[in-house]
Enzyme design. Structure first.
Site, mmCIF file in Angstrom:
data_model
loop_
_atom_site.group_PDB
_atom_site.id
_atom_site.type_symbol
_atom_site.label_atom_id
_atom_site.label_comp_id
_atom_site.label_asym_id
_atom_site.label_seq_id
_atom_site.Cartn_x
_atom_site.Cartn_y
_atom_site.Cartn_z
ATOM 1 N N ARG A 20 0.941 -1.392 0.210
ATOM 2 C CA ARG A 20 0.148 -0.683 0.021
ATOM 3 C C ARG A 20 0.830 1.170 -0.383
ATOM 4 O O ARG A 20 0.468 2.128 -1.000
ATOM 5 C CB ARG A 20 -1.375 0.158 0.782
ATOM 6 C CG ARG A 20 -1.885 -0.474 0.770
ATOM 7 C CD ARG A 20 -2.580 -0.950 2.312
ATOM 8 N NE ARG A 20 -3.890 -0.438 2.650
ATOM 9 C CZ ARG A 20 -4.663 -0.111 2.866
ATOM 10 N NH1 ARG A 20 -4.618 -0.989 4.703
ATOM 11 N NH2 ARG A 20 -5.419 1.239 3.023
ATOM 12 N N HIS B 171 -7.734 -4.022 -6.995
ATOM 13 C CA HIS B 171 -7.303 -3.079 -6.269
ATOM 14 C C HIS B 171 -8.305 -3.860 -5.383
ATOM 15 O O HIS B 171 -9.373 -3.231 -5.734
ATOM 16 C CB HIS B 171 -6.909 -2.017 -6.547
ATOM 17 C CG HIS B 171 -6.359 -0.919 -5.319
ATOM 18 N ND1 HIS B 171 -5.342 -1.397 -5.346
ATOM 19 C CD2 HIS B 171 -6.569 -0.078 -4.568
ATOM 20 C CE1 HIS B 171 -4.454 -0.805 -3.807
ATOM 21 N NE2 HIS B 171 -5.670 -0.134 -3.517
ATOM 22 N N TYR C 62 -18.985 12.877 -12.850
ATOM 23 C CA TYR C 62 -18.060 13.814 -13.091
ATOM 24 C C TYR C 62 -16.900 13.954 -14.198
ATOM 25 O O TYR C 62 -17.229 15.244 -15.244
ATOM 26 C CB TYR C 62 -18.761 15.169 -12.832
ATOM 27 C CG TYR C 62 -19.510 15.620 -11.758
ATOM 28 C CD1 TYR C 62 -21.176 15.327 -12.806
ATOM 29 C CD2 TYR C 62 -19.856 15.388 -10.166
ATOM 30 C CE1 TYR C 62 -21.795 15.183 -11.799
ATOM 31 C CE2 TYR C 62 -21.205 14.881 -9.581
ATOM 32 C CZ TYR C 62 -22.232 15.010 -10.809
ATOM 33 O OH TYR C 62 -23.440 15.728 -9.575
#
Length: 822
Positions: A42, A88, A132
């Site tokens: 990570r 993931h 968006y």
């Protein structure tokens, strides 16, 4: 239920599947497993491709989706959905945030993602929701996945075992150093700054040729961090420490300049902020300091920034504020100055290590070597496979009639395959290719194509085998690809590196020693500006208004020198003051400037008449100063007497009760001095005709003046200059050049000879200058502040007793006030 006191049948029987474990060792092992999972999977990047797992998976998903720089952008929600669904196993918000970071140009020196839509701002504004926005890979990101399909990296199964993902990117760019990284793991963290691609590439090339290079050798190429937001980084010693050990603190500042607005008020203009500093928070912090009265002298604060790379924060200062003091306070108490703490931790073969600059570069070079070897082996295997097929096709064409007969006599494809293998010893792969061969291949040209392709493939095989067998050739490929990347994506450094230590940094270290123009008016207003502000014009032009002055004010001094020069200000009272060029207020051509009284401790009625620049060349030469007064007195003093002038000034010449100091110039042994008067008289005498005197001496007679006559100008004719000319100009704008040879050298103290024919049309003489070269320029200034700039080649050479030609066309009621030579 057993009766009380009854025997429990299971009392000594252990439970199935339960293992006894010491709680201390269990917690220790479990915590270490968790910590290593966070570290490896990570928080920390791999030293080879500079990517954390989430970034690597984002890049690979974009590659799979075909989101190349030339493709259309796709919804960010689609990208993050594929990343979380395929590779993931974390929340899509975390993935989207990571992708947003890759697209932010103020956070990434070389962004890996091109974002369309709102991807956040340097002021801390969050990006719009993933539904968006759209995104695709940037051009340089393609270099991360270059050759990924050629077995260049290892692969592993994804978290659900349904597909493969790369354990590493075959990155052709040193991404770890280019974009840096920031990560917090369990028990450790990483913080690597971004760098300039050209510098890192040069360091890689040097290390490939000189494997024993030291950190000092590499720092000849890598100056230091190169932040996307620019700014200034300090101290070569700290930078070396950080790169040698992988740890250390390097101080960085945003860029701030002190300037003057059109009204003559000082401002501090902040044009960049340090890396990772929130610009909006910086403004809030400054406002809080002012509100809490911890920072005095600020009367206004506004943000005129338009984008992340167009920062403009204007700090308006009060009239009595000291600009440098306010700026120093901002550096000390706000994030305008920050320390970047190097902690160059990355994974090396899955193990976290603190790495020096050389180690990171060595690991990247080794990574490229492995990638090139694996890519070459892949290409060789494909070439050998193709050669095998082409050899079969060529053999088949050599025996095409027999092969056709065998195929025609066979009952089916399988029988034909067996018969061909039995007859011609073809391999199964060759046989399949022969059976799939089209009839057009039997044509002569098609046969030639097969033979040519076979020849090309065999040449390629020889080349690839030679490459694999030669470590030197492999290193050559690394070098050529590194140069290619640098040429394709390299750009100029954005962050300026100051080698000196910050606490020992002088103002000069922060100011480039470039040429500026000093402008001083007769009314006592002074400024400095770029030479480009004053454009050149043709002779006879009307000129341009130089600056906003009062009607009775005009420019009297106009010199060009370096910003680090010491300036000597000589006044009509015979005193001299000293200050640095960079301490003058900077302005534009049309701004008035600042009163010289703000910088020099002038007495009432005292005016500056001459300004000399004491640069490094002057200090190393054995020269003197020649002073000439209005009443014709001359005095010579050693220049070293004025190397260190106290702030409130010192006496330069002792004057008579009605006399005034007019001009001061540098002279050297063998030079001669010219003096001109308002009635057109002039005299030339050798500098050795005036003995050197002490600072407080009064001087000797230079020229004998008639009644109502006075000195208007003087100059020094250098001994080595055989082409010097005398330039004179009258109050009505008539001027000329006359060869200095027409003025014989005589003893000082005489009445001199004529230097110009003066009439009512020309008016009195107002200025005289010595021009030392053809490349010089003249700037004439009128009393109404018209300025004209023209080359000396545009001014005619005429005799001593001529009136000259019109140099400047003056408006009614205007007249020449002063002239300066550049």
């Amino acid at each position: 239920m057993k009766e009380q006191g009854g025997e429990n049948e299971n009392q000594d029987i252990p439970h199935q599947g339960i293992i006894g474990q010491n709680i201390v060792s269990e917690m220790k092992e479990s915590y270490l497993d968790y910590a290593m999972s966070v570290i490896v999977a990570r928080a920390l990047p791999d030293v080879r491709d500079g990517l954390k797992p989430v970034h690597r998976r984002i890049m690979y998903t974009m590659h799979e989706l075909g989101l190349t720089p030339g493709a259309k952008t796709r919804k960010s929600a689609k990208i993050t959905g594929d990343v979380t669904g395929n590779y993931h196993p974390h929340g899509d918000v975390a993935v989207y945030d990571a992708m947003v970071n890759l697209a932010q140009p103020f956070g990434m020196r070389y962004p890996l993602v091109i974002g369309q839509g709102n991807f956040g701002s340097i002021d801390g504004d969050a990006a719009a929701a993933s539904r968006y926005t759209e995104a695709k890979m940037s051009k340089i990101a393609q270099e991360l996945v270059r050759d990924i399909g050629k077995n260049t990296v290892d692969w592993r199964e994804n978290y659900e075992g349904t597909r493969k993902e790369p354990t590493l990117m075959p990155s052709a760019v040193p991404n770890l150093l280019l974009n840096g990284t920031l990560g917090i793991a369990v028990g450790m963290a990483t913080n690597i700054p971004p760098h300039n691609l050209r510098e890192i590439s040069d360091a890689i090339l040097h290390l490939t040729e000189h494997p024993d290079a030291t950190v000092d050798d590499l720092l000849q190429f890598v100056q230091g961090p190169d932040y996307p937001t620019g700014g200034v980084a300090f101290n070569a010693k700290d930078i070396k420490q950080a790169y040698a050990t992988g740890r250390g603190g390097v101080v960085a500042r945003g860029i701030a300049e002190i300037s003057e607005d059109k009204k003559g008020n000082f401002q501090i203009i902040i044009s960049s902020v340090p890396f990772r500093v929130n610009r909006a928070n910086l403004l809030i912090k400054i406002a809080d300091l002012v509100r809490d009265k911890k920072l005095e002298g600020i009367r206004g604060l506004r943000d005129e920034s338009t984008d992340w790379n167009d920062t403009r924060i204007v700090v308006e200062l009060k009239g009595g504020a000291h600009p440098q003091k306010v700026l120093n306070y901002l550096y000390k108490h706000t994030q305008l100055e920050e320390t970047f703490h190097f902690n160059m931790v990355a994974l090396v073969d899955g193990v976290p290590q603190t790495l020096a600059l050389k180690t990171i570069l060595q690991e990247f070079i080794e990574h490229r070597r492995v990638v090139i070897v694996r890519r070459t082996q892949y290409d060789l295997d494909r070439a050998l496979e193709r050669e095998h097929i082409l050899l079969g096709l060529k053999k088949a064409l050599d025996h095409i009639d027999e092969i056709i007969q065998i195929i025609r006599k066979s009952n089916d494809r399988d029988e034909a395959k067996v018969n061909l293998i039995k007859k011609f010893k073809f391999s199964e792969i060759q046989t399949e290719a022969i059976l799939a061969m089209q009839l057009q291949r039997l044509a002569g040209l098609e046969r030639k194509k097969i033979e040519d392709e076979l020849l090309d493939v065999q040449k390629l095989i020889v080349k690839l085998r030679a490459l694999l067998a030669s470590p030197k050739k492999i290193m050559g490929v690394i070098q050529s690809e590194t140069k290619e990347i640098a040429e394709k994506y390299g750009d100029d450094r954005r962050t300026k590196i100051i080698k000196g230590e910050l606490k020992n940094i002088s103002v000069e270290d922060l100011i480039p020693d470039v040429e500026n123009v000093l402008v001083l008016t007769s009314g006592g207003y002074i400024k400095r500006a770029s030479p480009d502000e004053f454009r050149r014009q043709k002779r006879g032009g009307v000129g341009v208004v130089d600056l906003n002055t009062k009607e009775e004010d005009f420019v009297q001094t106009f010199i060009t020198t370096k910003l680090h020069s010491d300036l000597l200000f000589f006044t009509d009272a015979g005193k001299v003051y000293q200050m640095k060029m960079y301490d003058l207020p900077e302005g534009k051509r049309a701004t008035k400037g600042k009163s010289v009284m703000n910088f020099l401790s002038l007495e009432q009625g005292e005016h500056v008449t001459s300004v000399l620049a004491m640069d490094k060349d002057v200090r190393t030469n054995d020269c003197s100063l020649m002073m000439i007064t209005k009443e014709g007195v001359v005095k010579k003093v050693k220049a070293e007497s004025f190397y260190d002038v106290r702030r409130n000034g010192i006496i330069a010449i002792k004057l008579g009760p009605t006399d005034r100091l007019i001009t001061t110039d540098f002279v050297e042994k063998g030079d001669s001095v010219m003096v001109a008067t308002t009635k057109g008289q002039s005299i030339r005498f050798g500098e050795d005709d005036v003995r050197e005197m002490g600072r407080a001496a009064g001087g000797v007679r230079g020229i004998k003046l008639s009644k109502a006559d006075f000195v208007v100008g003087s100059g020094v004719v250098k001994k080595e200059n055989k082409n010097a000319t005398v330039f004179v100009i009258s109050e009505k704008g008539y001027g000329k050049q006359t060869n200095a040879g027409e003025y014989k050298v005589q003893n000082r103290g005489g009445s001199g000879i004529k230097t110009a024919k003066l009439t009512a049309k020309t008016g009195s003489l107002v200025s005289a200058k010595i021009l030392s070269s053809e490349g010089e320029e003249i700037v004439a200034i009128s009393k109404k502040s018209q300025v004209i700039r023209l080359g000396t080649d545009e001014i005619p050479h005429l005799g001593r007793q001529t009136q000259g030609v019109r140099i400047m066309k003056l408006r009614d009621g205007d007249s020449i006030a002063s002239v300066v030579a550049l």
